[in-house]
Design a protein around this motif. Structure first.
Motif, PDB file in Angstrom:
ATOM      1  N   CYS A 257      44.652  46.040  38.430  1.00  0.00           N
ATOM      2  CA  CYS A 257      43.694  45.049  37.931  1.00  0.00           C
ATOM      3  C   CYS A 257      44.017  43.624  38.366  1.00  0.00           C
ATOM      4  N   ASN A 261      41.748  41.175  40.564  1.00  0.00           N
ATOM      5  CA  ASN A 261      41.336  39.840  40.111  1.00  0.00           C
ATOM      6  C   ASN A 261      41.642  38.790  41.162  1.00  0.00           C
ATOM      7  N   GLN A 265      39.013  36.430  43.099  1.00  0.00           N
ATOM      8  CA  GLN A 265      39.242  34.988  43.044  1.00  0.00           C
ATOM      9  C   GLN A 265      39.167  34.388  44.450  1.00  0.00           C
TER      10      GLN A 265
END
Lengths: 461, 456
Positions: A257, A261, A265
């Motif tokens: 995860c 992320n 980003q």
């Protein structure tokens, strides 16, 4: 004064007479003395530097122990070659020495580059500088750890499928895998000849570009090197080019995860920088694993045949179990009656993978993906995974199989364990310029360089 | 030979005389050099060393393929052939497997059949011609075995024939013709003693039930190695045929094996039993990109006039007898020498007051019968030849003296002649010629003798 300085910065310091080559080399030798026991990044340290009369500028660089270095022991981390001192220089190290480098030492790796953790080394594992209980990645783990802990301002690694990018990612440095044929393999102890690729591990994109420029290009001793002109990678960093960047779900399946992320980003940042993000469809990396496993084992079984015990002192009983497993599997897939079913079929699928990339590269300039599905594993954990952790290279294998260029760079740390996260850009064949250019833009616009600096600071002078 | 028909195929290795080795820049001329002085990381198979193919060797292999009437494949590649042997430093030999440089060729041999007194021609098919590297050499001594890698990596061309031979004479003729062709091409010395030409016959026998030719190949074959002369090839094959017939007659099948040849005893002996074909685990050599030849490149490789073509030209255009034409063309230097003299002599002959029916045949005779040494420079040869051809001034007195002496000493022959045995005169002519040491023409001697006898 020197801590954390890049190769380019050190060169400038020496040129401006702020420091001498000898002082720089002594500085690193001292650091190696201080930290290598803990990290086991170097197998052999070269203390032979003597300032010559020409006062040629020399910047130290660490080299993976599978590059033949004339007069310096080269083992590929295998006891089979425990006492092998090459009588010749690899093209990569020769080009480095001929320009402005001093081979500071030879770094630890998975034996024969068989692995993704540096744990299969016959000389003990290298520790991840970020967490000594963890692997630095592999097989160029010693090189990645040496740069990450600043026991060298840069290092040379080699990648067959992930062996530069994956340890780069886990150890928090930049790892560049050039296009197959861009850099000569002459003198690189062969793992899988149709895939092997030398490349730099560095603290900055500029250093990666600088070193690539030196080592790239046609070599009369390697018939597989390409005649394509070598561009000035450093100069071309300055243009802020705009790119179309492909992303695909196929490379996010099963990815941790926090890494996901980080990936999203960066996608956001890239869009803000004016690049175009495009969703693409690529063959699942799982096909590359099958193809890679067969081709690599076949070539390994052939390339290791020369260590028959007649030369180099140590016989075949000195092979570790991973090498033996690969020899057995490779011998099997090349056997009469099995060749068509395995090797030939694998080559056909390889062609499909290449075609798949060609198609995608008509739509996009490069592909962005995580480098690894998870951050650095603990030492010993690899044994729990099939194929001794090759699954950690799942996201690296397609580019290796296709022979395209790719670069991994750190992009933040995991919150949970404070470990570096690596993302990668995969570019068209011989378009290192573009992936370096975008990495450079990311470097200037984000704080991923901060990760590298932070890592270095864990190892004060 | 009962109902057994020999089935013989050949594998011939030719070492090319390129200046450098097949995959590195070491000198390829290793003969007589101190051990391990012509070596480098590549031909020693050192870790990390890579092969780079020798362009000249590839070109020469194409040339050989063309000279053997092969199809030259526009796509070719190298493969790794794996086996363990101390003289093979990489654990594999770089060779060619399924895409040889040349294939599907043929060689025609022609020879005078003594029994029929006629020219016989036979065609033998070439299966393939490929390029590979030679191995090192093992030197066995009391203190152990040593390895010399000077030969390691020297370019080696392998020529494989179809199993088209059924007797050892044809094999010998074929090999002799092949050797001459290779030497004409200037790509190898093809010297058997030095090992730059090596051959291995594969021999087996098939049972012939009726007169219709049985085409099925036998279910075994015996390979004979270490033969270093054409004569020994013939001996080895003949021995094998005899040996195998004996086994077959007992209702058994000879073993599939590799046998050596003992030249002193003239027999073959078992070396290695090959139960089945070895598994060499061939796969494409990843270090060398595949070879793709353009038509332009292939067309630029020109085959010189070959020995059999020279023979045909000598016979049809120069009117030389087959026998002399054949001998003259066995060595290209000799053929060149002959042609040089032939051209020069023909321009000079106009100025000479000589009647010569076929000057080419005359020169051929002089060279073949070594009447004048072919070691002489062409001009000197021609001078000697002209000297030989000039009509000789005969010392009439001496001739008469000799004839008188011969007739006196050979009364019986004279009587025989008088009785009508015409041939007897030739004996007398011969005697006179011998005494005159050939300094007179037989025709004149004969006339003089006839005059003398008839006068009496």
């Amino acid at each position: 004064m020197l801590l954390g300085k890049s190769v380019t910065e050190i060169l400038a310091l020496i040129k401006n007479k702020k420091i001498s080559s000898k002082e720089v080399i002594d500085y690193f030798l001292k650091r190696i003395e201080k930290y290598n026991k803990k990290l086991n990044a170097y197998l052999t340290v070269n203390k032979s530097y003597k300032a010559d009369k020409s006062k040629k500028i020399k910047v130290p660089i660490a080299v993976k122990d599978n590059f033949c270095t004339k007069g310096i022991r080269t083992t590929a981390s295998s006891k089979v070659l425990a006492n092998f001192i090459p009588p010749y220089e690899s093209t990569v190290t020769k080009r480095l020495i001929d320009t402005s480098f001093f081979i500071l030492g030879k770094t630890n790796m998975d034996a024969w580059a068989h692995g993704s953790s540096t744990e299969t080394s016959d000389f003990g594992p290298t520790k991840n500088p970020w967490d000594l209980s963890r692997c630095p990645g592999g097989s160029s783990g010693g090189s990645a750890a040496a740069v990450s802990s600043y026991l060298a301002p840069a290092a040379i690694g080699s990648e067959t499928a992930g062996s530069i990018r994956q340890p780069g990612s886990w150890s928090g440095v930049i790892g560049l895998k050039p296009t197959y044929g861009r850099v000569s393999r002459y003198g690189l102890i062969a793992m899988a000849s149709s895939l092997d690729c030398p490349g730099p591990l560095t603290l900055t994109t500029e250093d990666a570009a600088f070193i690539l420029k030196i080592i790239a290009g046609k070599d009369e001793f390697d018939a597989t090197t390409a005649p394509n002109e070598v561009p000035d990678y450093v100069a071309s960093l300055k243009k802020k080019k705009k790119f179309i960047i492909g992303i695909t779900d196929e490379y996010l399946n099963g990815v941790d995860c926090e890494i996901k992320n980080a990936f999203y980003q960066l996608v956001e940042i890239l869009e803000k920088l004016g690049h175009k993000i495009k969703k693409i469809k690529l063959l699942s990396p799982k096909y590359s694993i099958s193809v890679y496993t067969i081709i690599q084992r076949a070539e390994v079984s052939s390339n290791l045949a020369r260590y028959d015990g007649i030369r180099y002192g140590n016989d075949r009983t000195f092979f570790g179990s991973e090498a033996k497993r690969r020899i057995m599997l490779g011998t099997y897939v090349l056997s009469y009656g099995y060749y068509d079913a395995y090797y030939k079929k694998a080559q056909k699928v390889r062609t499909l993978i290449i075609e798949d990339f060609k198609k995608v590269f008509k739509e996009v300039d490069m592909i962005l993906a995580p480098t690894t599905p998870i951050p650095a594993l603990k030492l010993g954990e690899f044994e729990k995974y099939p194929f001794f952790g090759e699954m950690m290279d799942v996201l690296n294998e397609p580019a290796a199989i296709a022979g395209i260029c790719a670069i991994s760079f750190p992009f933040g740390l995991t919150k949970k364990e404070n470990l570096p996260i690596g993302l990668q850009l995969m570019g068209r064949w011989f378009e290192e310029e573009n992936i370096l250019n975008l990495t450079h833009q990311i470097e200037k616009e984000t704080d991923f360089l901060g990760v590298i600096k932070k890592g270095v600071k864990n190892y004060p002078d | 030979m009962d109902n057994y028909q020999p089935v013989i195929g050949l594998e011939i290795h030719i070492e090319l005389k390129t200046s450098s080795k097949m995959f590195c820049q070491c000198s390829a001329s290793y003969f007589g050099k101190p051990a391990n002085t012509q070596v480098c990381p590549v031909c020693l198979g050192m870790p990390g060393a890579l092969p780079v193919a020798n362009k000249k060797a590839i070109e020469w292999t194409i040339l050989i393929g063309k000279a053997l009437n092969c199809q030259i494949n526009s796509f070719s590649k190298f493969d790794r052939k794996h086996y363990f042997y101390p003289d093979l430093p990489k654990g594999y030999q770089i060779s060619q497997y399924d895409e040889p440089i040349a294939s599907h060729g043929w060689v025609e041999i022609a020879y005078k059949d003594q029994a029929k007194n006629a020219l016989t021609k036979k065609i033998f098919r070439i299966r393939r011609v490929h390029l590979e590297e030679d191995t090192g050499k093992l030197i066995h001594s009391k203190n152990g075995t040593l390895i010399d890698f000077n030969r390691s990596g020297v370019p080696l061309v392998e020529i494989v024939t179809e199993p088209d031979f059924d007797n050892s004479d044809d094999v010998k003729r074929f090999l002799e013709e092949l050797q001459v062709i290779i030497r004409y091409l200037g790509v190898s010395d093809a010297d058997m003693e030095k090992g730059t030409m090596r051959m291995e016959p594969n021999i087996s026998l098939r049972y012939q039930i009726s007169k219709i030719k049985n085409q099925k190949l036998p279910n075994y074959k015996v390979e004979v190695k270490n033969i270093n002369s054409f004569r020994f090839v013939k001996q080895a094959i003949d021995y094998e045929i005899k040996r195998q017939i004996e086994i077959l007659k007992e209702g058994k099948t000879p073993l599939q094996e590799t046998r050596g040849f003992d030249e002193k005893k003239g027999i073959t002996y078992s070396q290695r039993i090959k139960e089945k074909a070895s598994d060499y685990r061939y796969f494409p050599e990843p270090d060398i990109p595949p070879l793709v030849f353009t038509k332009k490149y292939l067309d630029s490789i020109k085959v010189p006039e070959l020995p059999w073509q020279k023979v045909e030209r000598y016979v049809s255009l120069l009117g030389i007898r087959y026998e002399e034409a054949f001998i003259l063309t066995r060595d290209k230097n000799l053929a060149d020498y002959f042609e040089k003299i032939n051209t020069k002599f023909k321009t000079q002959i106009a100025n000479l007051n000589l009647k010569i029916q076929n000057p080419s045949q005359l020169i051929a005779n002089y060279i073949v019968n070594k009447k004048i040494s072919s070691q002489l420079p062409p001009d000197e040869f021609i001078n000697k030849l002209i000297e030989n051809l000039r009509p000789k001034e005969v010392d009439k007195n001496l001739l008469e003296e000799v004839i008188n002496k011969v007739l006196k000493e050979n009364q019986k022959a004279v009587l025989d002649y008088k009785k009508g045995k015409v041939n007897a005169i030739m004996f007398l002519v011969g005697q006179v010629m011998r005494e005159m040491k050939g300094k007179v023409e037989a025709k004149i001697v004969k006339e003089e003798i006839e005059k003398k006898i008839n006068k009496k």
